[in-house]
Design an enzyme around this catalytic site. Structure first.
Site, PDB file in Angstrom:
ATOM      1  N   GLU A  70       0.812  -1.218   0.000  1.00  7.84           N
ATOM      2  CA  GLU A  70       0.000   0.000   0.000  1.00  7.84           C
ATOM      3  C   GLU A  70       0.846   1.270   0.000  1.00  7.84           C
ATOM      4  O   GLU A  70       0.486   2.266  -0.627  1.00  7.84           O
ATOM      5  CB  GLU A  70      -0.950   0.013   1.206  1.00  7.84           C
ATOM      6  N   HIS A 139     -10.510  -5.384  10.967  1.00 11.79           N
ATOM      7  CA  HIS A 139     -11.222  -5.415   9.680  1.00 11.79           C
ATOM      8  C   HIS A 139     -12.637  -4.866   9.795  1.00 11.79           C
ATOM      9  O   HIS A 139     -13.489  -5.178   8.965  1.00 11.79           O
ATOM     10  CB  HIS A 139     -11.301  -6.852   9.135  1.00 11.79           C
TER      11      HIS A 139
END
Lengths: 345, 332
Positions: A70, A139
């Site tokens: 990322e 998450h």
């Protein structure tokens, strides 16, 4: 958008995932500078479905699966945007921002300012938010306040597919970085429980929803319920329940956190005199506090009762469904907050 | 790859220009900071990272670049900006925080952006690598010419961003060159105490790309390695990694006592100052004579003095201009 066309397509319902993909495809057809990159956005079509079909139509150059890197690919999006492209990048779960926030808040959000406005960074960072399906605290977060707190990037959070398509189109066309935060429970993925209210009629034509404009999605005069994303649906259900008790609730869907449409919120509270903010992000230092402060600090503020918030407690999000569901905001909690407000005032 | 006589003089001139700029900034920076050193005081407040000694890295690479090529630089950016052709008046004015600066004073010395020559730099280690990869991707997607060069210090090779960016550039075969200026020190921590391999160019093997090593701060060694790497990138053969042994002749930042350096190290580095060495090499090679050198030095000094005058005579933006340019399209 012609009236005929919008009438003709008014019955076609889309999920938010499909609406995002459709807006992206339309912009990619119209503008060769637009491309998509991220993890699993290619043949898989995105873990949450929002790039489905793009790889088949536009191929691997413009719909690029990245390594799990990322920092590199969000940094690369900044470099590509500064060089004249209009990248759309996906941070698969917003929870993953910890590995790449430097590229987001020190580069993406500051290069325009540090160049005196001479370097534009027209990119979209789309990222999934929210829990409710026992994925635990790495998450399931929303982190709206975290992103909205940091200057230099616009932040949008759609609650339905119509807004999602229009906001995505607006985000791609914007000359500034836009963080597009979509809630997993609204995506319409078969394997995730989906809020039915998010799947709404969506015109086939391209259109924009202006970034920075909240929407009054239900009118009322006894209380203003302000929320975003999935919280809007909790508020609409709560408003229905309150209506059966003889109370009339107005619901404001923020849609955009940066810029924040404080005027629409203040105007609504000026009509109702009562304010409840509903947010799946953490309770403290976040959207709920900002909305309440924006109303309270305004010279025209006249409240009939102390404002309330229904937000996620300041705890990591637990795995066990019993614990997670207990902690999440829902319509019952909104109704309860209103009842308590009426008792107190 | 050998530089032409013109390229040699170009490299030397830009080394001289950069060094004199740093010497003048050093003197002006210290105004108001003696006898008590307070970073907030004087005409140039804030941190100041001077590039004295690292000029060979900048000129040896930028000799191969045009304004169209992209460079991302570091917190120690002045020599690279000078070699890349950043508008010197606007750059110095930005270092002074003035309205005529590159960003009207919003960025300062660590945040210099000149879109006209595709130059940018930033204050965080390893931060320019991803953007360089993205700019290279942009050129590839648009079918446009141009390479991107990411400069970094040797400490950046230990950042996660280094691994991610080199892997991504290699897997997508992008026209980007990664240049490590190894000055042997990450602030006060020596390279051998922080880095598991003696030479970071060896890490190129991990990504299946060429690695080059340039010893002894050698201007023409940098020119040769960069020439090969940049030509390779232009031909579409993908990225390369270069590590240059260079020297930090100033401290990490102004005000750094450098007590951590072994006794005598600094003196040894100063004795190997690349500028007198390169001047002598050019004199010996006959591409420069004493009169030509004197004229070149005088011209460089005059250029720097003009930029400093421009900055000093410029006004500050009104403080409330701080609220503008957060987003594109806002007035200035």
């Amino acid at each position: 958008m012609s009236t005929n066309a919008s009438t003709a397509t008014a019955t076609r319902k889309l999920t938010i995932a499909r609406a995002m993909a459709e807006a992206t495809a339309q912009e990619m057809r119209a503008d060769p500078r637009v491309f998509v990159m991220g993890e699993d956005v290619g043949p898989l079509g995105g873990v949450f479905g929002n790039t489905r079909g793009l790889f088949d139509e536009f191929g691997p150059d413009r719909v690029r699966d990245t390594p799990i890197s990322e920092t590199a690919f969000i940094g690369a999006a900044v470099g590509a945007a500064s060089d004249g492209m209009r990248p759309i990048v996906e941070l698969m779960f917003v929870d993953f921002f910890g590995v790449c926030m430097d590229a987001i808040y020190n580069l993406m959000a500051k290069n325009t300012y540090f160049s005196g406005g001479k370097v534009k960074v027209p990119m979209v960072l789309m990222t999934s938010t929210g829990g409710g399906y026992s994925d635990a605290g790495q998450h399931s977060q929303c982190l709206y306040g975290t992103f909205a707190h940091l200057p230099g990037m616009k932040v949008v959070v759609p609650s339905n597919a119509f807004d999602a398509k229009g906001l995505m189109t607006a985000a791609i066309r914007d000359d500034n970085p836009v963080v597009f935060m979509y809630h997993k429970a609204l995506q319409g993925m078969g394997w995730l429980g989906t809020e039915k209210g998010a799947t709404v009629p969506v015109p086939e034509e391209s259109y924009s929803v202006e970034i920075g404009r909240a929407a009054v999605v239900r009118e009322g005069h006894d209380v203003t319920l302000v929320s975003l994303g999935v919280g809007v649906h909790h508020c609409l259900r709560a408003a229905k329940a309150l209506e059966e008790e003889g109370f009339s609730a107005e619901v404001v869907d923020l849609r955009s956190l940066v810029p924040l449409d404080r005027d629409t919120v203040r105007a609504s509270v000026a009509r109702t005199g009562r304010l409840i903010v509903v947010d799946e992000d953490y309770h403290s230092y976040g959207v709920s506090g900002e909305i309440i402060a924006s109303v309270a600090e305004h010279a025209g503020c006249r409240l009939k009762a102390a404002p309330k918030r229904v937000a996620y407690p300041d705890i990591p999000i637990p795995f066990a469904p019993t614990m997670e569901q207990w902690a999440l905001p829902n319509a019952d909690k909104v109704v309860a907050a209103f009842h308590q407000m009426m008792r107190e005032s | 790859m050998q530089p032409t006589a013109d390229q040699r003089r170009w490299m030397y001139r830009h080394m001289v220009l950069s060094r004199y700029l740093e010497e003048r900034i050093e003197a002006l920076y210290m105004e108001g900071k003696t006898p008590v050193f307070n970073m907030a005081k004087g005409p140039i407040p804030g941190e100041m990272h001077l590039s004295n000694g690292q000029e060979p890295c900048a000129v040896g690479v930028c000799a191969h670049l045009s304004a169209d090529d992209i460079v991302t630089a570091t917190h120690r950016p002045h020599h690279i900006a000078v070699a890349k052709g950043v508008d010197l008046d606007a750059m110095v004015a930005e270092i002074f925080g003035k309205a005529t600066g590159l960003a009207g004073g919003r960025g300062g010395h660590m945040h210099l952006f000149d879109a006209a020559v595709n130059f940018s730099c930033s204050g965080i280690i390893g931060e320019g690598l991803g953007p360089a990869v993205g700019a290279a991707l942009s050129r590839k997607l648009q079918g446009k010419s141009g390479v991107a060069v990411a400069f970094m210090g040797e400490g950046a090779a230990n950042q996660g961003a280094f691994h991610e960016a080199l892997n991504l550039a290699a897997v997508w075969q992008l026209p980007v060159v990664f240049v490590i200026e190894d000055n042997a020190w990450g602030i006060s921590v020596a390279k051998q105490a922080s880095t598991a391999v003696p030479r970071n160019d060896l890490r190129a093997a991990a990504y299946g790309i060429p690695g080059h090593h340039v010893a002894d701060n050698d201007v023409e060694g940098v020119f040769a390695a960069a020439g090969e790497a940049i030509a390779r990138a232009r031909e579409g053969q993908g990225p390369s990694l270069i590590e240059i042994e260079t020297a930090r002749l100033a401290g990490h930042f102004m005000g750094d006592g450098e007590d951590y350096r072994p006794k005598g190290e600094k003196e040894g580095l100063q004795a190997r100052d690349p500028i007198p060495r390169y001047r002598q090499a050019l004199l010996d090679a006959g591409v420069l004579d004493e009169a030509g050198n004197a004229a070149l030095v005088a011209e460089a000094h005059a250029r720097v003095e003009a930029a400093i005058r421009f900055a000093q005579q410029s006004e500050f933006l009104p403080p409330e201009a701080a609220l503008e340019q957060v987003f594109a399209g806002e007035s200035s």
